[in-house]
Structure formats: structure tokens, C-alpha cells
Design an enzyme around this catalytic site. Structure first.
Site, mmCIF file in Angstrom:
data_model
loop_
_atom_site.group_PDB
_atom_site.id
_atom_site.type_symbol
_atom_site.label_atom_id
_atom_site.label_comp_id
_atom_site.label_asym_id
_atom_site.label_seq_id
_atom_site.Cartn_x
_atom_site.Cartn_y
_atom_site.Cartn_z
ATOM 1 N N SER A 98 0.815 -1.219 0.000
ATOM 2 C CA SER A 98 0.000 0.000 0.000
ATOM 3 C C SER A 98 0.853 1.276 0.000
ATOM 4 O O SER A 98 2.007 1.258 0.408
ATOM 5 C CB SER A 98 -0.960 -0.033 1.187
ATOM 6 O OG SER A 98 -0.260 -0.369 2.355
ATOM 7 N N ASN A 104 -0.195 7.643 0.892
ATOM 8 C CA ASN A 104 -1.218 8.687 1.051
ATOM 9 C C ASN A 104 -2.427 8.228 1.866
ATOM 10 O O ASN A 104 -3.067 9.037 2.528
ATOM 11 C CB ASN A 104 -1.622 9.288 -0.296
ATOM 12 C CG ASN A 104 -2.144 8.284 -1.284
ATOM 13 O OD1 ASN A 104 -1.899 7.092 -1.156
ATOM 14 N ND2 ASN A 104 -2.874 8.747 -2.269
ATOM 15 N N GLU A 153 -3.587 -0.715 -8.732
ATOM 16 C CA GLU A 153 -4.243 0.600 -8.650
ATOM 17 C C GLU A 153 -3.120 1.626 -8.658
ATOM 18 O O GLU A 153 -2.417 1.775 -7.664
ATOM 19 C CB GLU A 153 -5.060 0.722 -7.358
ATOM 20 C CG GLU A 153 -6.255 -0.206 -7.260
ATOM 21 C CD GLU A 153 -7.418 0.244 -8.140
ATOM 22 O OE1 GLU A 153 -7.382 1.359 -8.697
ATOM 23 O OE2 GLU A 153 -8.364 -0.549 -8.269
ATOM 24 N N CYS A 182 -4.698 9.884 -5.561
ATOM 25 C CA CYS A 182 -4.701 9.386 -6.940
ATOM 26 C C CYS A 182 -5.892 9.960 -7.700
ATOM 27 O O CYS A 182 -5.848 10.114 -8.905
ATOM 28 C CB CYS A 182 -4.746 7.867 -6.947
ATOM 29 S SG CYS A 182 -6.153 7.229 -6.045
HETATM 30 P P1 NAP Z 1 5.160 3.986 -4.453
HETATM 31 O O1 NAP Z 1 6.428 4.723 -4.303
HETATM 32 O O2 NAP Z 1 4.897 3.235 -5.700
HETATM 33 O O3 NAP Z 1 5.054 3.003 -3.193
HETATM 34 C C1 NAP Z 1 3.909 2.241 -2.935
HETATM 35 C C2 NAP Z 1 4.288 1.011 -2.131
HETATM 36 O O4 NAP Z 1 5.117 0.169 -2.931
HETATM 37 C C3 NAP Z 1 5.075 1.317 -0.871
HETATM 38 O O5 NAP Z 1 4.671 0.429 0.151
HETATM 39 C C4 NAP Z 1 6.503 1.037 -1.310
HETATM 40 O O6 NAP Z 1 7.356 0.702 -0.260
HETATM 41 C C5 NAP Z 1 6.299 -0.152 -2.223
HETATM 42 N N1 NAP Z 1 7.382 -0.400 -3.193
HETATM 43 C C6 NAP Z 1 8.343 0.449 -3.627
HETATM 44 N N2 NAP Z 1 9.125 -0.179 -4.523
HETATM 45 C C7 NAP Z 1 8.671 -1.449 -4.652
HETATM 46 C C8 NAP Z 1 9.055 -2.591 -5.428
HETATM 47 N N3 NAP Z 1 10.100 -2.560 -6.267
HETATM 48 N N4 NAP Z 1 8.345 -3.724 -5.306
HETATM 49 C C9 NAP Z 1 7.286 -3.785 -4.471
HETATM 50 N N5 NAP Z 1 6.871 -2.741 -3.718
HETATM 51 C C10 NAP Z 1 7.554 -1.590 -3.813
HETATM 52 O O7 NAP Z 1 3.915 4.961 -4.260
HETATM 53 P P2 NAP Z 1 3.717 6.056 -3.141
HETATM 54 O O8 NAP Z 1 4.657 7.174 -3.412
HETATM 55 O O9 NAP Z 1 3.718 5.441 -1.803
HETATM 56 O O10 NAP Z 1 2.187 6.485 -3.421
HETATM 57 C C11 NAP Z 1 1.809 7.434 -4.350
HETATM 58 C C12 NAP Z 1 1.329 6.797 -5.636
HETATM 59 O O11 NAP Z 1 0.256 5.889 -5.375
HETATM 60 C C13 NAP Z 1 0.754 7.822 -6.588
HETATM 61 O O12 NAP Z 1 1.211 7.557 -7.884
HETATM 62 C C14 NAP Z 1 -0.749 7.591 -6.475
HETATM 63 O O13 NAP Z 1 -1.479 8.015 -7.600
HETATM 64 C C15 NAP Z 1 -0.825 6.133 -6.266
HETATM 65 N N6 NAP Z 1 -2.111 5.758 -5.664
HETATM 66 C C16 NAP Z 1 -3.057 5.136 -6.441
HETATM 67 C C17 NAP Z 1 -4.296 4.814 -5.919
HETATM 68 C C18 NAP Z 1 -5.351 4.142 -6.753
HETATM 69 O O14 NAP Z 1 -6.328 3.660 -6.188
HETATM 70 N N7 NAP Z 1 -5.214 4.089 -8.072
HETATM 71 C C19 NAP Z 1 -4.575 5.120 -4.580
HETATM 72 C C20 NAP Z 1 -3.597 5.754 -3.810
HETATM 73 C C21 NAP Z 1 -2.365 6.062 -4.367
HETATM 74 P P3 NAP Z 1 8.302 1.817 0.399
HETATM 75 O O15 NAP Z 1 7.389 2.792 1.046
HETATM 76 O O16 NAP Z 1 9.102 1.043 1.370
HETATM 77 O O17 NAP Z 1 9.112 2.422 -0.699
#
Ligand code: NAP
Ligand code: MG
Length: 506
Positions: free
Chosen positions: A167, A170, A266, A300
Site C-alpha cells: 500500500s 497517502n 491501482e 490518486c
Molecule cells: P510507491 O512509491 O509506488 O510506493 C507504494 C508502495 O510500494 C510502498 O509500500 C513502497 O514501499 C512499495 N514499493 C516500492 N518499490 C517497490 C518494489 N520494487 N516492489 C514492491 N513494492 C515496492 O507509491 P507512493 O509514493 O507510496 O504512493 C503514491 C502513488 O500511489 C501515486 O502515484 C498515487 O497516484 C498512487 N495511488 C493510487 C491509488 C489508486 O487507487 N489508483 C490510490 C492511492 C495512491 P516503500 O514505502 O518502502 O518504498
């Protein structure tokens, strides 16, 4: 900020010391990992806690436990699973103030946003209890096809086994529980990895799960770098499905690593609002300010650009300035503040580079455009050029990005000129225009005359293009986390209960 202190109810979740040192939840127990990392509060960038960082041994144990114990949830009567969810809901409600408080401190959320996330979580728990009754299937009589006249089929839904949920920062509680819940209700065990920036509020929820009696080993909550733990878990054969919410970059990487595993993604978005000349401009401006600024734009489904038909653009710009006055920016722990910092200074730098690029390419800046540490000022940009990165790339910050378009056709063309396809809003009172635009937009969701807001995901939610694959939503998530098994009965005429039918000659 002073170090974090939790009430006695949560005393097992961490070890007290100079800083509270949080544990991970593996095999039904709180475990102190050998490695750790610092948790820096978004409020003032001070260290408030230490978080456990899992290694391969911890991950192997989590996978083993999730597999060995999955029968405990699979074989539990559905009515008992429901009762567990009911207790979780009550306990989260009982500890709401404390969880909200931690969420404000770790994520820098203003009270309304943090409290709203917990309200949505509780409501999601309630709604899921109703929707879990849809885990049924169907009966299909075969005599509608000459091929299967003597057959009938039962189509049943079965749990997948072990679901891995990852997850984003945000909504660390809501998005995690929106994975845990359908997984458990449909009989899967879960391994969940909350974001590293703000995992504590979810760790607190894990303690609630343990205390209400969720069977040991059916939920594991692990913390640590996503890129390290992620690949190891996703590739592992002990994981049957990956449910990921986060950025498009990581989502694409997961799709590559997962191979043939079931995945639900997502991902990021570029929420677009279209304002047509017959719209209620006051309503449109009010909704657009809210949609752009809430949670400092880190959603998002945020309105990430506004396309305004030229003939009304000046009037709309004015209305935006008026409604901006409803928002107070500052330290989210202070009363009345409804826009706090972004998650960290790096995020503020990224937002700023997009804003400066837009200004260089001709945008007028009305207010904002500056930051200190993780505090990015609410910013208004008018007449943004389509050549700017901010016109098509996800902003994830408190920026109201306004673009003039000639007419409805150009609005559609610009809206579709993005790799994302998650959310959108259309402001008009003309039904025929609504229908034309709604059909033409390449997105998963359109809200009419309102800012997109998906709170409890009572309506299905999900994106197309680079915004993901699969649908999130009360009943839809349950579908994502089950497999269909088709059971075919080959019967004689008598066994079918149709002994007199000419069709069935033995
Ligand atoms: P992120 O950097 O992609 O991180 C999301 C999760 O993935 C975190 O728990 C992160 O861990 C983990 N992660 C990072 N690298 C990974 C890898 N190589 N393999 C597996 N997991 C990995 O996203 P964020 O910055 O936290 O969140 C913002 C993004 O989420 C935005 O783009 C937003 O639009 C999107 N979002 C989408 C929705 C939807 O429903 N479509 C809802 C909410 C947010 P770490 O924290 O340890 O790096
Ligand atoms: Mg990140």
C-alpha cells in the site's frame, strides 16, 4: 516533535527506549527485527520512531506461516469471519482518536484528512460485511447448448491462498485494510506491506486484529524497503496474488516480476476536470479547489488539471481565487489548518520542478510556488501550456493547474493526451454533452458536477491505460481475490429430473 508514545493497549507493538522501536507482525506474534530505519515525521521532519526492517529470513517465515495457516481462515464459517470483521470495526472505532493522532504525526495529515481516512475505513468494514454475502457463484443448466444438454454446472468462487498487499503512503490505513478485508472475507491469508513513510497507524490496526482473535498466521504485517521486500515476495511461489496500490513506475515493475501470478494494480492518475460554458461556475470552482488541494493534492483521484473552455476562463479563474480563501495552509497539528505538508522534502522538490517548468513555458502564477522543507504552498497556475510536464504528468501536490481549451472537442483531445486514465470530472448541465464526453474519455471513472471522491469505494474504482488493471470496490475486490471453479455434472435424463423430455433419450 516529542517522540511517539502509545497507550497501553498497543504496548506489544513496540519496545520503548530513546525512540519507540516498532516490531513486525509475523506468525501471530510481534517480532523485533535485527535491522531498522528511522521514521521521520512529515510535520517537522524530526525523528519520532524506529521501524523494523525485515530481512529474507523474516520474509520466509511470513510466507511459511501464511501458507501453513491459511486453512484457519478458509475453513472458518463465513458467519464467524463476519463476526471478526464486526469486532475489528468496533475496536478501530474505540481507538479512533489515537490512530488519527498518530496518522497526523507520521503522515502530516490535517485532522479532517486523518479522521476522514479512519471514517472511510470503518465504513468500508461495515459495507464489506454486507457484500461478502455475494461470494456465492451460480448454477448453469446445460440444455441451452446442444453440446451440454445432459450436463449442468456449478460455478463456485474459491480463495486464492495467500494474498500479498502493498500500500501507498497517502492512505496507509485505508488502502491496507481495503486489501486485508476482502482477502480475509473470501478466505485468503494476507501478507501486507504498508508504506515506509507512515506504517505505524497500520501496525496499530494489526494489534487490533490480534486482540479480537483473527487466527494467528492469517495476517502478517511486515515493514521495510518496498524494493527489497517487494521483489522477493512477488517472485515467491508461496504468494498467489499481488494487490498493489502505488505509483505507475512500481506497478509496471511488479507486473514484470509477478509472471503468471494474479495481480491487481491501482496506480497513478492525472485527474482531469472539464469546465464547459454552460456549467455552474461557482460550484465548479468550489469543487475544483477542493479536488485539487485536499490532502495537499496527494490523492490518486485528485483534480490534477482543469480544462476550461476559453469563453468562460476569466470568470472561472476569478471564482477559483474566491474559493481559495476556504483553505488554511500550515502545521497540520494546529487548529483550523486543512492543508498540511506533502510527505517529505523530496516530494516538495519534485512538485516545485514541475511548477517552475510550467512558469518557464508561459503559465501565470497567481499564488504559491514556494516551499520550505516538506511544506509546499497551495499554488494556482493559469494558462498552463500543453508543453509543460504538469499538463500531462501526475502532480501529487497542492497545485491548481488550469489550461484553456477552445471547445468541447479540444477538451476531450487534451484529456486523452495523458498516459494515465484514472479519474475525471465534467461540469455542464447539458445531458447530450455529458454523454458525448463520458463516452469519449479514456478513464475508469467520471464524476458529473462534482470533484472525484471515492471514500469507501462503494462504487467500483479503477483505471485504464497506465493507471492500472482490475477494479477496487466493496464487492469487486472480493471478486479480484477469488478464483472461479466450474464443476460440471454429466447426468442422464432421469438424474436431470426431466424423464419425459424428448431431448433426453438414454
Ligand atoms: P510507491 O512509491 O509506488 O510506493 C507504494 C508502495 O510500494 C510502498 O509500500 C513502497 O514501499 C512499495 N514499493 C516500492 N518499490 C517497490 C518494489 N520494487 N516492489 C514492491 N513494492 C515496492 O507509491 P507512493 O509514493 O507510496 O504512493 C503514491 C502513488 O500511489 C501515486 O502515484 C498515487 O497516484 C498512487 N495511488 C493510487 C491509488 C489508486 O487507487 N489508483 C490510490 C492511492 C495512491 P516503500 O514505502 O518502502 O518504498
Ligand atoms: Mg514513494
Amino acid at each position: 516533535m516529542e517522540k511517539l508514545k502509545l497507550s497501553d493497549y498497543f504496548s506489544e507493538v513496540y519496545e520503548d527506549g530513546e525512540y519507540p522501536r516498532f516490531k513486525v507482525f509475523i506468525d501471530g506474534k510481534w517480532v523485533k527485527t535485527s535491522e531498522k530505519f528511522d521514521l521521520i515525521s512529515s510535520v517537522d521532519e524530526s525523528k519520532i520512531a524506529e521501524i523494523g526492517s525485515v530481512n529474507k529470513k523474516d520474509l520466509d517465515l511470513a510466507i511459511k506461516s501464511a501458507n501453513e495457516n491459511k486453512h484457519k481462515i478458509r475453513d472458518m464459517a463465513a458467519i464467524d469471519r463476519l463476526e471478526l470483521v464486526n469486532k475489528i470495526r468496533q475496536e478501530i472505532e474505540n481507538h479512533r482518536e489515537e490512530i488519527v493522532n498518530v496518522l497526523m504525526k507520521e503522515a502530516g495529515k490535517a485532522y479532517n484528512s486523518a479522521n476522514g481516512e479512519i471514517t472511510a475505513t470503518i465504513e468500508r468494514l461495515r459495507l464489506s460485511m454486507e457484500d461478502s454475502r455475494k461470494i456465492m457463484g451460480e448454477y448453469i443448466p446445460g440444455d441451452w447448448s446442444s453440446d451440454t444438454t445432459r450436463k449442468i454446472a456449478l460455478v463456485i468462487r474459491e480463495p486464492l491462498g495467500v494474498v500479498l498487499g502493498i500500500s501507498p503512503f497517502n492512505y496507509p490505513v485505508y488502502t491496507s485494510i481495503a486489501k486485508i478485508l476482502p482477502a480475509l472475507l473470501s478466505g485468503n491469508s494476507v501478507i501486507i506491506k504498508p508504506p515506509s513513510s507512515d506504517p505505524i497507524s497500520l501496525l496499530m490496526c494489526a494489534e487490533i486484529f490480534r486482540k479480537v482473535g483473527v487466527p494467528a498466521g492469517t495476517i502478517q504485517v511486515i515493514t521495510g524497503s518496498g524494493s527489497v521486500a517487494g521483489d522477493y515476495l512477488i517472485e515467491n511461489n508461496g504468494i498467489n496474488m499481488v494487490s498493489f496500490t502505488g505509483s505507475t513506475t512500481v506497478g509496471k515493475h511488479i507486473a514484470q516480476v509477478a509472471g503468471l501470478k494474479k495481480i491487481h494494480l491501482e496506480l497513478g492518475g492525472k485527474g482531469t476536470a472539464i469546465i464547459l460554458d454552460d456549467a455552474d461556475l461557482d460550484l465548479a470552482a468550489k469543487e475544483c479547489v477542493k479536488g485539487s488541494l485536499e490532502l495537499a493534492g496527494q490523492r490518486c483521484d485528485a483534480i490534477s488539471r482543469i480544462l476550461i473552455v476559453n469563453s468562460i476562463a476569466d470568470r472561472f479563474y476569478e471564482k477559483i481565487r474566491e474559493h481559495l480563501k476556504d483553505y488554511k495552509f500550515g502545521n497540520p497539528l494546529n487548529n483550523g489548518v486543512n492543508i498540511g505538508p506533502v510527505i517529505n522534502e523530496k516530494a516538495a522538490e519534485r512538485i516545485d520542478s514541475m511548477v517552475q517548468d510550467a512558469i518557464k513555458k508561459g503559465a501565470k502564477i497567481i499564488t504559491g510556488g514556494k516551499y520550505k522543507n516538506s511544506y509546499y504552498e497551495p499554488t494556482v497556475l493559469e494558462d498552463v501550456s500543453l508543453e509543460s510536464a504538469i499538463a500531462t504528468e501526475e502532480t501529487f501536490g497542492p497545485v491548481i493547474t488550469m489550461i484553456r481549451v477552445k471547445d468541447e472537442e479540444e477538451a476531450i483531445a487534451v484529456a486523452n493526451k495523458s498516459n494515465y486514465g484514472l479519474d475525471s470530472a465534467v461540469f455542464t448541465n447539458d445531458f447530450y454533452r455529458v454523454w458525448r464526453i463520458v463516452k469519449a474519455l479514456q478513464v475508469g471513472n467520471v464524476t458529473l458536477n462534482g470533484a472525484p471522491s471515492h471514500g469507501t469505494a462503494y462504487f467500483p474504482f479503477g483505471g485504464v491505460k497506465d493507471s492500472g488493471a482490475g477494479k477496487e470496490g466493496v464487492g469487486y475486490s472480493i471478486e479480484e481475490m477469488t478464483n472461479i471453479k466450474t464443476i460440471i455434472f454429466n447426468l442422464g435424463a432421469k438424474d436431470l429430473g426431466k424423464p419425459y423430455s424428448g431431448l433426453f433419450k438414454d
